[in-house]
Design a protein around this motif. Structure first.
Motif, PDB file in Angstrom:
ATOM      1  N   ALA A  97      19.365   6.787 -11.279  1.00  0.00           N
ATOM      2  CA  ALA A  97      20.679   6.993 -10.668  1.00  0.00           C
ATOM      3  C   ALA A  97      21.686   5.976 -11.179  1.00  0.00           C
ATOM      4  CB  ALA A  97      20.557   6.914  -9.148  1.00  0.00           C
ATOM      5  N   GLN A  98      21.243   4.739 -11.394  1.00  0.00           N
ATOM      6  CA  GLN A  98      22.156   3.704 -11.900  1.00  0.00           C
ATOM      7  C   GLN A  98      22.570   4.022 -13.339  1.00  0.00           C
ATOM      8  OE1 GLN A  98      22.446   2.054  -9.060  1.00  0.00           O
ATOM      9  NE2 GLN A  98      20.578   3.134  -8.490  1.00  0.00           N
ATOM     10  N   LEU A  99      21.627   4.511 -14.132  1.00  0.00           N
ATOM     11  CA  LEU A  99      21.920   4.856 -15.521  1.00  0.00           C
ATOM     12  C   LEU A  99      22.939   5.986 -15.597  1.00  0.00           C
ATOM     13  CD1 LEU A  99      20.908   4.035 -18.396  1.00  0.00           C
ATOM     14  CD2 LEU A  99      19.371   5.999 -18.257  1.00  0.00           C
ATOM     15  N   ALA A 100      22.758   7.010 -14.745  1.00  0.00           N
ATOM     16  CA  ALA A 100      23.707   8.128 -14.724  1.00  0.00           C
ATOM     17  C   ALA A 100      25.093   7.669 -14.318  1.00  0.00           C
ATOM     18  CB  ALA A 100      23.198   9.207 -13.760  1.00  0.00           C
ATOM     19  N   SER A 101      25.147   6.732 -13.390  1.00  0.00           N
ATOM     20  CA  SER A 101      26.434   6.231 -12.920  1.00  0.00           C
ATOM     21  C   SER A 101      27.155   5.418 -13.990  1.00  0.00           C
ATOM     22  CB  SER A 101      26.219   5.375 -11.658  1.00  0.00           C
ATOM     23  OG  SER A 101      27.435   4.883 -11.158  1.00  0.00           O
ATOM     24  N   ARG A 102      26.412   4.658 -14.786  1.00  0.00           N
ATOM     25  CA  ARG A 102      27.022   3.760 -15.765  1.00  0.00           C
ATOM     26  C   ARG A 102      27.337   4.436 -17.096  1.00  0.00           C
ATOM     27  NH1 ARG A 102      26.703  -1.672 -14.463  1.00  0.00           N
ATOM     28  NH2 ARG A 102      25.537  -2.131 -12.557  1.00  0.00           N
ATOM     29  N   LEU A 103      26.435   5.311 -17.562  1.00  0.00           N
ATOM     30  CA  LEU A 103      26.600   5.914 -18.890  1.00  0.00           C
ATOM     31  C   LEU A 103      27.210   7.304 -18.854  1.00  0.00           C
ATOM     32  CD1 LEU A 103      23.276   4.898 -20.694  1.00  0.00           C
ATOM     33  CD2 LEU A 103      25.484   3.716 -20.684  1.00  0.00           C
TER      34      LEU A 103
END
Length: 303
Positions: free
Chosen positions: A171-177
């Motif tokens: 979820a953090q990766l989707a939010s950042r990238l």
């Protein structure tokens, strides 16, 4: 039939849970809470793997697993009593002239592409997990044999330990990238790491559990990603329904994939390494679909 009923519970809980997170948490903390809720599943699997090291699951001792797994049903009653409904959903439902949502609304021209994209993007990591990655467990059991009955539980433990972190990080990766770019990176990484398990190492080698550990982290990034992305696709009125359809249609597709993988396993003479490596290619199928699907941003949820 019992397995199907278990699936009804798991499928319903996940889709309603991620819809609530999307509608009830502010943008700043939404990816964090989505990651936590996704990681919870693998925390349970991790706990079970550690218990299985103490009390091995054998043909003579396996019913205790089902007794233990049924205990959390008590939580369902507590949730029903104590958890409030989503204010956004209540507001959408209460608009004058609005009828209760129906399943067929998801197939209207304005939502059909969204629904289809959700089904495919959910199905790919599920098929990859069960038709490719999961071969590592029976492979480890076969190689270790009766002399080391705990080895398969250790393998599961190594995989799910980092899978727990992967669910949160997805979820953090989707939010950042961004949703599309992160999905492509996860797809490529999952295919590469799954191939590595079956072709660059093997059970009982010192490197095996290390590669299993890494593959668990990368492949489970999908599920944290899905917890953030799928609810963003659908308007509030049909959000839980749409997420539930995408999530659970993907599970039916997984059943077909597992059957086909089993047929491939038979055709290749029970060669775990070859079957796992070939099925790793499944992870790449979703790449063209994510570019066809719409990009979303959690700042602009549809009403």
């Amino acid at each position: 039939m019992l397995r199907f009923i278990v699936g009804l519970g798991a499928g319903g809980m996940w889709s309603n849970g991620v819809a609530l997170v999307t509608e009830c948490w502010p943008v700043a903390s939404r990816s964090f809470v989505s990651g936590v809720t996704s990681a919870g599943l693998n925390v349970g699997i991790l706990m079970l793997s550690q218990l299985a090291r103490i009390w091995p699951i054998t043909s003579d001792s396996w019913k205790w697993v089902f007794n233990l797994s049924g205990a959390p049903a008590v939580l369902g009653v507590l949730v029903l009593v104590a958890l409030p409904e989503s204010p956004k959903w209540l507001a959408a439902r209460g608009e004058p002239g609005r009828r209760p949502p129906r399943l067929r609304e998801l197939f209207r021209p304005d939502l059909f592409r969204i629904t289809l994209a959700g089904v495919v993007l959910r199905a790919i990591p599920m098929i990859g997990a069960w038709a490719a990655s999961k071969w590592m467990i029976p492979w480890a059991d076969k190689v270790a044999g009766s002399a080391n009955t705990q080895y398969k539980a250790e393998t599961q433990g190594w995989w799910v330990l980092d899978a727990t972190l992967g669910c949160f990080a997805g979820a953090q990766l989707a939010s950042r990238l961004g949703r599309r770019r992160s999905y492509v990176l996860i797809s490529v990484g999952s295919a590469a790491m799954t191939f590595a398990i079956f072709q660059l190492t093997a059970p009982l080698r010192p490197s095996f559990h290390l590669v299993v550990f890494a593959q668990g982290f990368v492949a489970i990034l999908f599920f944290g990603w899905l917890a953030l992305y799928l609810p963003e696709l659908f308007p509030t009125r049909v959000r839980a329904t749409g997420v539930g359809l995408a999530y659970n249609s993907g599970r039916f597709a997984t059943g077909v994939g597992v059957v086909l993988a089993g047929m491939l396993f038979t055709a290749l003479g029970g060669d775990y390494a070859r079957v796992g490596a070939l099925c790793a290619l499944i992870y790449g199928i979703g790449i063209p679909f994510i570019w066809w699907a719409q990009e979303t941003a959690n700042e602009s949820l549809k009403a």
